[in-house]
Design an enzyme around this catalytic site. Structure first.
Site, PDB file in Angstrom:
ATOM      1  N   ASN A   1       0.801  -1.232   0.000  1.00 17.84           N
ATOM      2  CA  ASN A   1       0.000   0.000   0.000  1.00 17.84           C
ATOM      3  C   ASN A   1       0.833   1.282   0.000  1.00 17.84           C
ATOM      4  O   ASN A   1       0.455   2.268  -0.610  1.00 17.84           O
ATOM      5  CB  ASN A   1      -1.014  -0.015   1.148  1.00 17.84           C
ATOM      6  CG  ASN A   1      -0.368  -0.163   2.502  1.00 17.84           C
ATOM      7  OD1 ASN A   1       0.780  -0.594   2.615  1.00 17.84           O
ATOM      8  ND2 ASN A   1      -1.085   0.194   3.534  1.00 17.84           N
TER       9      ASN A   1
ATOM     10  N   GLU B   1       4.597  -4.745  11.894  1.00 15.02           N
ATOM     11  CA  GLU B   1       3.591  -3.703  11.615  1.00 15.02           C
ATOM     12  C   GLU B   1       2.465  -4.367  10.843  1.00 15.02           C
ATOM     13  O   GLU B   1       2.585  -4.601   9.639  1.00 15.02           O
ATOM     14  CB  GLU B   1       4.228  -2.580  10.778  1.00 15.02           C
ATOM     15  CG  GLU B   1       5.272  -1.762  11.508  1.00 15.02           C
ATOM     16  CD  GLU B   1       4.664  -0.833  12.541  1.00 15.02           C
ATOM     17  OE1 GLU B   1       3.432  -0.721  12.621  1.00 15.02           O
ATOM     18  OE2 GLU B   1       5.444  -0.230  13.283  1.00 15.02           O
TER      19      GLU B   1
ATOM     20  N   CYS C   1      -3.410   0.567   6.765  1.00 15.88           N
ATOM     21  CA  CYS C   1      -3.502  -0.331   7.916  1.00 15.88           C
ATOM     22  C   CYS C   1      -4.193   0.303   9.106  1.00 15.88           C
ATOM     23  O   CYS C   1      -4.929  -0.351   9.826  1.00 15.88           O
ATOM     24  CB  CYS C   1      -2.100  -0.759   8.317  1.00 15.88           C
ATOM     25  SG  CYS C   1      -1.000   0.647   8.534  1.00 15.88           S
TER      26      CYS C   1
ATOM     27  N   GLU D   1       7.865   1.929  14.764  1.00 14.04           N
ATOM     28  CA  GLU D   1       8.682   2.599  13.761  1.00 14.04           C
ATOM     29  C   GLU D   1       8.638   4.098  14.061  1.00 14.04           C
ATOM     30  O   GLU D   1       7.716   4.593  14.707  1.00 14.04           O
ATOM     31  CB  GLU D   1       8.141   2.314  12.352  1.00 14.04           C
ATOM     32  CG  GLU D   1       8.282   0.837  12.024  1.00 14.04           C
ATOM     33  CD  GLU D   1       8.097   0.502  10.549  1.00 14.04           C
ATOM     34  OE1 GLU D   1       7.077   0.890   9.980  1.00 14.04           O
ATOM     35  OE2 GLU D   1       8.986  -0.178   9.993  1.00 14.04           O
TER      36      GLU D   1
HETATM   37  P1  NAD Z   1       0.892  -9.689   3.200  1.00 13.72           P
HETATM   38  O1  NAD Z   1       0.964 -10.129   4.609  1.00 13.72           O
HETATM   39  O2  NAD Z   1       0.176 -10.523   2.231  1.00 13.72           O
HETATM   40  O3  NAD Z   1       2.357  -9.494   2.599  1.00 13.72           O
HETATM   41  C1  NAD Z   1       3.292  -8.621   3.206  1.00 13.72           C
HETATM   42  C2  NAD Z   1       4.688  -9.000   2.759  1.00 13.72           C
HETATM   43  O4  NAD Z   1       5.070 -10.230   3.358  1.00 13.72           O
HETATM   44  C3  NAD Z   1       4.845  -9.205   1.252  1.00 13.72           C
HETATM   45  O5  NAD Z   1       6.081  -8.669   0.843  1.00 13.72           O
HETATM   46  C4  NAD Z   1       4.840 -10.719   1.119  1.00 13.72           C
HETATM   47  O6  NAD Z   1       5.527 -11.188  -0.019  1.00 13.72           O
HETATM   48  C5  NAD Z   1       5.568 -11.121   2.379  1.00 13.72           C
HETATM   49  N1  NAD Z   1       5.311 -12.491   2.852  1.00 13.72           N
HETATM   50  C6  NAD Z   1       4.205 -13.238   2.671  1.00 13.72           C
HETATM   51  N2  NAD Z   1       4.346 -14.425   3.293  1.00 13.72           N
HETATM   52  C7  NAD Z   1       5.562 -14.428   3.871  1.00 13.72           C
HETATM   53  C8  NAD Z   1       6.295 -15.370   4.684  1.00 13.72           C
HETATM   54  N3  NAD Z   1       5.769 -16.544   5.005  1.00 13.72           N
HETATM   55  N4  NAD Z   1       7.507 -15.011   5.132  1.00 13.72           N
HETATM   56  C9  NAD Z   1       8.043 -13.810   4.841  1.00 13.72           C
HETATM   57  N5  NAD Z   1       7.417 -12.893   4.080  1.00 13.72           N
HETATM   58  C10 NAD Z   1       6.181 -13.177   3.609  1.00 13.72           C
HETATM   59  O7  NAD Z   1       0.294  -8.209   3.261  1.00 13.72           O
HETATM   60  P2  NAD Z   1      -0.146  -7.279   2.042  1.00 13.72           P
HETATM   61  O8  NAD Z   1      -1.406  -7.849   1.483  1.00 13.72           O
HETATM   62  O9  NAD Z   1       1.014  -7.043   1.157  1.00 13.72           O
HETATM   63  O10 NAD Z   1      -0.446  -5.901   2.774  1.00 13.72           O
HETATM   64  C11 NAD Z   1      -1.658  -5.600   3.382  1.00 13.72           C
HETATM   65  C12 NAD Z   1      -1.565  -5.832   4.873  1.00 13.72           C
HETATM   66  O11 NAD Z   1      -0.497  -5.079   5.418  1.00 13.72           O
HETATM   67  C13 NAD Z   1      -2.803  -5.370   5.608  1.00 13.72           C
HETATM   68  O12 NAD Z   1      -3.163  -6.313   6.584  1.00 13.72           O
HETATM   69  C14 NAD Z   1      -2.362  -4.080   6.259  1.00 13.72           C
HETATM   70  O13 NAD Z   1      -3.094  -3.726   7.394  1.00 13.72           O
HETATM   71  C15 NAD Z   1      -0.937  -4.357   6.556  1.00 13.72           C
HETATM   72  N6  NAD Z   1      -0.173  -3.110   6.697  1.00 13.72           N
HETATM   73  C16 NAD Z   1       0.280  -2.760   7.943  1.00 13.72           C
HETATM   74  C17 NAD Z   1       0.959  -1.557   8.128  1.00 13.72           C
HETATM   75  C18 NAD Z   1       1.457  -1.139   9.485  1.00 13.72           C
HETATM   76  O14 NAD Z   1       2.352  -0.305   9.537  1.00 13.72           O
HETATM   77  N7  NAD Z   1       0.948  -1.661  10.565  1.00 13.72           N
HETATM   78  C19 NAD Z   1       1.191  -0.731   7.028  1.00 13.72           C
HETATM   79  C20 NAD Z   1       0.726  -1.129   5.777  1.00 13.72           C
HETATM   80  C21 NAD Z   1       0.044  -2.331   5.627  1.00 13.72           C
END
Ligand code: NAD
Length: 483
Positions: A152, A249, A283, A457
């Site tokens: 995002n 996060e 998020c 962060e």
């Molecule tokens: P996701 O969990 O599908 O993927 C996040 C990242 O993790 C990607 O780069 C993915 O390739 C990687 N990944 C997936 N499986 C993995 C594993 N087993 N080991 C290591 N890496 C792995 O999330 P998304 O769909 O890309 O993003 C949306 C989510 O992120 C939402 O839940 C949102 O709330 C959250 N988010 C949180 C914050 C925050 O700061 N708290 C900020 C932005 C987004």
């Protein structure tokens, strides 16, 4: 439209391609066009990135902090000078409107680089008097840090992780989301141009398996993930297995509480920002909007009228206020939630449908009369879907706001200063806003509690998560041995 990078990976200051890695595309979600084709990292590429980082880190940590800061400061200036190009790139990769990417992505990344550039040289330890003897502490870099990003805010996430890591003497291997692989590569080039020695910021592409391989490597000291709760559970467990430091996060279902004495126009504006900015893909969004029953009708009337005027369309047109969702899959997930909200009996106030056939556009959607047990009030939707819930009193709304596994953020709108602080004090959330929402300046620590994450962060708090303390006892007299 093309935004093909020179190669898929950026390692040791060089562009690296290994066609043996699985191919994947970056798709512009406004039209479905492929803007870049890349390859996921093979084990050899992952190894090369970690080796480059480990090799470069020791010398970097030994440099005067002011020198490290100067390089990051230069990178911040370059980011700002190229803001428009970087914003177009981010828009192509994510579909977010240029109106947003021009102010919220590279700009926020530059703020992080500038902030931690200044922070670098202020880091000190303690001296601890012990009578005859004394002790002192050193703040040391952790070593090689792995950053894993969500789709995002790709550039912001890369900078929020890389800036403190590098400022405090670490090296980083960063894996962007496979949906948005491009801007982290641009950041790698910019850091190099600013004078960052090769190997300190490396970008490798790939899906979850590449992230998992990075997390489990024994050369890695710390993992910082921005992603969903299910991914967080896996990555945190894997980091624990290797006794590595971790910052998580993760997702949220944050409450935004609007009391009857709130400035209603401001409250409506905040609720819209908290649900429709970045097409709801944030998020910390306040997706459970609790509105006091006394002002609910007035709130909904103002909201429906303003939401109906949101300009949705071509993200590259600066007049556009809302773009598509990041992918077809994300759009379908959001449309399923909307269908579920209707089926569960929530009242659709506006929106509720896909827009057009081309691209992943969904109307800004508001459901009223939402109950706490409905799926749309419990699960993170990550799309432009606001759930409005009624409440009658303070204790009740606090209990309901806290009745979730998440705890990323929360907001309160009221003119009663005592109530504002009292309520915020009782909310289970890592980041709270009073009469504001979703503002995340780099000076302020950001992060969640409960399933929304661990660690923080930004702000001074980031020091705790990218350094460790070494304690040194200094014996100043004879050794008092009983033997
Ligand atoms: P996701 O969990 O599908 O993927 C996040 C990242 O993790 C990607 O780069 C993915 O390739 C990687 N990944 C997936 N499986 C993995 C594993 N087993 N080991 C290591 N890496 C792995 O999330 P998304 O769909 O890309 O993003 C949306 C989510 O992120 C939402 O839940 C949102 O709330 C959250 N988010 C949180 C914050 C925050 O700061 N708290 C900020 C932005 C987004």
């Amino acid at each position: 439209m093309r935004a093909q990078p020179k190669a898929s990976h950026f390692i040791g200051g060089q562009w690296v391609e290994d066609p043996a890695g699985a191919g994947f595309d970056s798709i512009y979600p406004a039209t479905g066009e492929v803007v870049a084709r890349l390859h996921a990292a093979t084990p050899a590429v992952i190894d090369r990135a970690l080796a480059a980082a480990a090799e470069a880190q020791k010398d970097w940590a030994a440099r005067p902090p002011v020198e490290r800061g100067r390089i990051l400061r230069r990178a911040a200036d370059i980011l700002r000078a190229r803001n428009r190009d970087l914003s177009v790139l981010e828009t192509l990769d994510t579909g977010k409107p240029l109106q947003e990417t021009l102010v919220a992505d590279a700009a926020s990344g530059a703020d992080a680089l500038e902030y931690f550039a200044g922070f670098a040289a202020t880091v000190t330890g303690q001296t601890i008097p012990l009578g005859r003897d004394m002790a002192y502490t050193l703040r040391e870099a952790l070593g090689v840090c792995v950053g894993i990003g969500a789709w995002n805010y790709p550039m912001q996430i890369a900078c929020w992780k890389a800036a403190p890591a590098l400022a405090f003497g670490n090296a980083m291997v960063f894996k962007p989301s496979e949906m948005t692989p491009l801007s982290a590569l641009a950041l790698g080039e910019i850091l190099q141009e600013a004078g960052l020695p090769d190997g300190l910021f490396n970008v490798v592409q790939g899906m979850g398996d590449v992230g998992a391989a990075l997390v489990t490597d024994p050369r890695v000291a710390k993992v910082s993930l921005t992603g969903s709760v299910p991914t967080g559970r896996k990555v945190y467990a894997s980091a624990a297995e290797g006794i590595k430091a971790a910052t998580m996060e993760l997702g949220g279902k944050s409450p935004l509480i609007l009391f009857e004495d709130a400035d209603l126009d401001n409250a409506v504006g905040a609720a819209m920002l908290a649900n429709f900015y970045s097409a709801g893909q944030i998020c910390s969004n306040g997706t459970r909007v609790f509105v006091h029953r006394a002002v609910k009708d007035a709130f909904l009337e103002k909201l429906a009228s303003r939401a109906g005027r949101i300009v949705l369309g071509d993200p590259l047109d600066e007049g556009t206020q809302m773009g598509p969702l990041v992918s077809d899959g994300q759009m379908r997930k959001v449309l399923d939630y909307i269908a579920q909200g209707k089926a569960e009996g929530a009242r659709l106030v506006c929106g509720g449908a896909r827009v057009g056939e081309l691209g992943c556009f969904v109307q800004p959607t508001v459901f009223a009369d939402v109950r706490d047990d409905m799926v749309i009030a419990r699960e993170e939707i990550f799309g432009p879907v606001m759930a409005v819930l009624d409440f009658d009193d303070e204790d009740e709304v606090i209990a309901r706001a806290n009745a979730t596994e998440y705890g990323l953020a929360a907001g309160v709108f009221t003119r009663d200063i005592s109530r504002a602080h009292r309520v915020v004090g009782r909310l289970e959330a890592g980041t709270c806003w009073i009469n504001a929402y979703n503002l995340t300046p780099v000076e302020m620590p950001f992060g969640g509690v409960k399933a929304s994450g661990v660690g923080r962060e930004n702000g001074h708090a980031a020091l705790e998560h990218y350094t460790r303390i070494k304690s040194v006892y200094l014996g100043l007299g004879d050794v008092d041995a009983p033997y």
